[in-house]
Design an enzyme around this catalytic site. Structure first.
Site, PDB file in Angstrom:
ATOM      1  N   LYS A  40      -1.898   8.130  15.315  1.00  0.00           N
ATOM      2  CA  LYS A  40      -0.936   8.016  14.208  1.00  0.00           C
ATOM      3  C   LYS A  40      -1.577   8.491  12.906  1.00  0.00           C
ATOM      4  CE  LYS A  40      -2.366   3.193  13.683  1.00  0.00           C
ATOM      5  NZ  LYS A  40      -2.147   1.837  14.202  1.00  0.00           N
ATOM      6  N   TYR A 259     -14.320   8.690 -18.263  1.00  0.00           N
ATOM      7  CA  TYR A 259     -13.177   8.131 -19.001  1.00  0.00           C
ATOM      8  C   TYR A 259     -13.435   6.694 -19.409  1.00  0.00           C
ATOM      9  CZ  TYR A 259      -9.978  11.953 -17.848  1.00  0.00           C
ATOM     10  OH  TYR A 259      -9.348  13.159 -17.759  1.00  0.00           O
TER      11      TYR A 259
HETATM   12  C1  LIG Z   1      -3.181   1.353  14.963  1.00  0.00           C
HETATM   13  C2  LIG Z   1      -2.986   0.591  16.221  1.00  0.00           C
HETATM   14  C3  LIG Z   1      -3.967   0.600  17.224  1.00  0.00           C
HETATM   15  C4  LIG Z   1      -5.335   1.221  17.025  1.00  0.00           C
HETATM   16  O1  LIG Z   1      -6.112   0.283  16.299  1.00  0.00           O
HETATM   17  P1  LIG Z   1      -7.638   0.609  15.925  1.00  0.00           P
HETATM   18  O2  LIG Z   1      -8.105  -0.643  15.266  1.00  0.00           O
HETATM   19  O3  LIG Z   1      -7.593   1.765  14.990  1.00  0.00           O
HETATM   20  O4  LIG Z   1      -8.354   0.923  17.173  1.00  0.00           O
HETATM   21  C5  LIG Z   1      -3.666  -0.011  18.430  1.00  0.00           C
HETATM   22  N1  LIG Z   1      -2.483  -0.632  18.620  1.00  0.00           N
HETATM   23  C6  LIG Z   1      -1.532  -0.700  17.665  1.00  0.00           C
HETATM   24  C7  LIG Z   1      -0.268  -1.422  17.930  1.00  0.00           C
HETATM   25  C8  LIG Z   1      -1.756  -0.101  16.425  1.00  0.00           C
HETATM   26  O5  LIG Z   1      -0.821  -0.174  15.472  1.00  0.00           O
END
Ligand SMILES: *Cc1c(COP(=O)(O)O)cnc(C)c1O
Length: 369
Positions: A40, A259
């Site tokens: 994702k 800044y």
């Molecule tokens: C993002 C996600 C993962 C992966 O988690 P990590 O901690 O990045 O390994 C797995 N399952 C779900 C439902 C997620 O939203």
């Protein structure tokens, strides 16, 4: 490569060989469970298409994305992969999901009813996952609803290919919530039998209870994040970020930099200005005057960021890297400066460092060795 390194202020190097090696390490660790990949958010910022192809070449068959749009991009690369959509089934998207061969992760009655109605209308049981919420209170059916699910006609109309839940604090194995979730998921599995189960994210793979079930869903660890933050990182770094020094100057004690004059030189100092800033995802929250903020490596010397990080520029104190000069590289991620630490130094987590990686960088992809 997109953009010549000299045209950009900073270069992001993504090691797809390390990505594949990380997937194989997790696969071996979780075997005989299947090892999927969570890609994702543009594969946590490293590039969905590139990551998807590299992971598929390594043997990954199952992928998770958040949105249908991400799934469609991945489908164009991987015609055969199983692709699950974590954020579920948007109302009216059934046809799109089916046409693209996407599997929605159903976590509510309206989603389940919509998918079931669509399957009935097509006279075909389309695959989908069921999400049970064992503690996040975010997405998913309640564990108590498992009995109603089993008895509901809708479940018979679809093809449930995965029963999943998500851990709240797997990177903190001492927390009781892990054991509570594992137990709650066991109860759900005992009701919704025969559906392959999945609970573990990256850190979940390393929990002593090994709650791997049929399939594990790592994301962060694939990209080099530490799934075991209490000890050394078993993963290979995937991301390296280098910015160019564009000017070096000497300042006297009492002069300020940046800044709002938030940093004052405690004595004579040598400062280097880097062509990277918060518009690149080099988070402004890393501007800390007390040594706990962002840092970079110049010729191997750790150099603190001083003053407030600007939109396109960042000032480093390179007094301890005396030979630093215009054109030299400063390493912002890599050479032992891990994304977990970069996150800590910006008051956040390595996940946010990855997903903030900027669009202006020259990106170099190193293919599998
Ligand atoms: C993002 C996600 C993962 C992966 O988690 P990590 O901690 O990045 O390994 C797995 N399952 C779900 C439902 C997620 O939203």
């Amino acid at each position: 490569m997109s953009g010549a390194p000299d045209a950009a202020g900073a270069t992001l190097t993504i090691d797809l060989g390390a990505l594949a090696a990380n997937w194989r390490l997790l696969r071996d660790r979780a075997a005989p469970a299947e090892c999927a990949a969570v890609v994702k958010a543009d594969a946590y910022g490293i590039g969905l298409e590139q990551a998807g192809r590299a992971l598929a070449r390594a043997g990954c068959l199952t992928f998770f994305v958040a949105h249908p749009g991400e799934a469609i991009r991945l489908r164009a690369e991987l015609p055969e992969a199983a692709i699950y959509v974590l954020n579920g089934l948007p109302s009216g998207a059934e046809q799109l999901f089916a046409a693209q061969g996407l599997r929605p992760i159903l976590g509510s009655w309206p989603e389940l009813r919509d998918w079931a109605a669509f399957c009935r209308s097509e006279n075909r049981r389309h695959p989908a996952a069921l999400h049970v919420d064992t503690g996040m209170n975010r997405l998913g059916f309640r564990p108590e609803e498992a009995a109603r699910l089993v008895a509901d006609d809708a479940l018979g109309a679809i093809e449930p290919t995965l029963l999943m839940s998500h851990l709240v604090a797997a990177e903190e194995p001492v927390r009781d919530v892990n054991a509570r979730q594992i137990r709650a998921f066991d109860v759900v599995r005992a009701t919704l039998t025969d559906i392959p189960a999945s609970l573990a994210n990256s850190a979940g793979i390393f929990l002593p209870q090994r709650p791997h079930h049929a399939l594990v869903r790592p994301g962060y660890a694939l990209y080099g994040g530490n799934p075991t933050p209490w000890t050394a990182n078993p993963m290979r770094p995937v991301v390296r970020l280098e910015a160019r020094i564009i000017q070096v100057r000497e300042v006297e004690g009492g002069e300020t930099a940046g800044y709002n004059a938030r940093w004052t030189a405690p004595g004579p100092r040598r400062l280097a200005t880097l062509s990277v800033g918060y518009a690149d995802g080099f988070l402004r929250s890393g501007s800390a005057a007390d040594g706990t903020g962002a840092a970079a490596l110049v010729a191997g010397h750790p150099c603190p960021v001083v003053g407030t990080i600007s939109m396109d520029l960042t000032i480093l104190d390179v007094t301890d890297a005396p030979r630093a000069e215009r054109g030299d590289a400063a390493v912002l991620i890599g050479d032992g400066l891990e994304i977990d630490e970069v996150g800590r130094r910006a008051g956040t987590i390595g996940y946010e460092i990855l997903t903030s990686l900027g669009r202006r960088y020259a990106r170099r992809y190193l293919d599998e060795a």
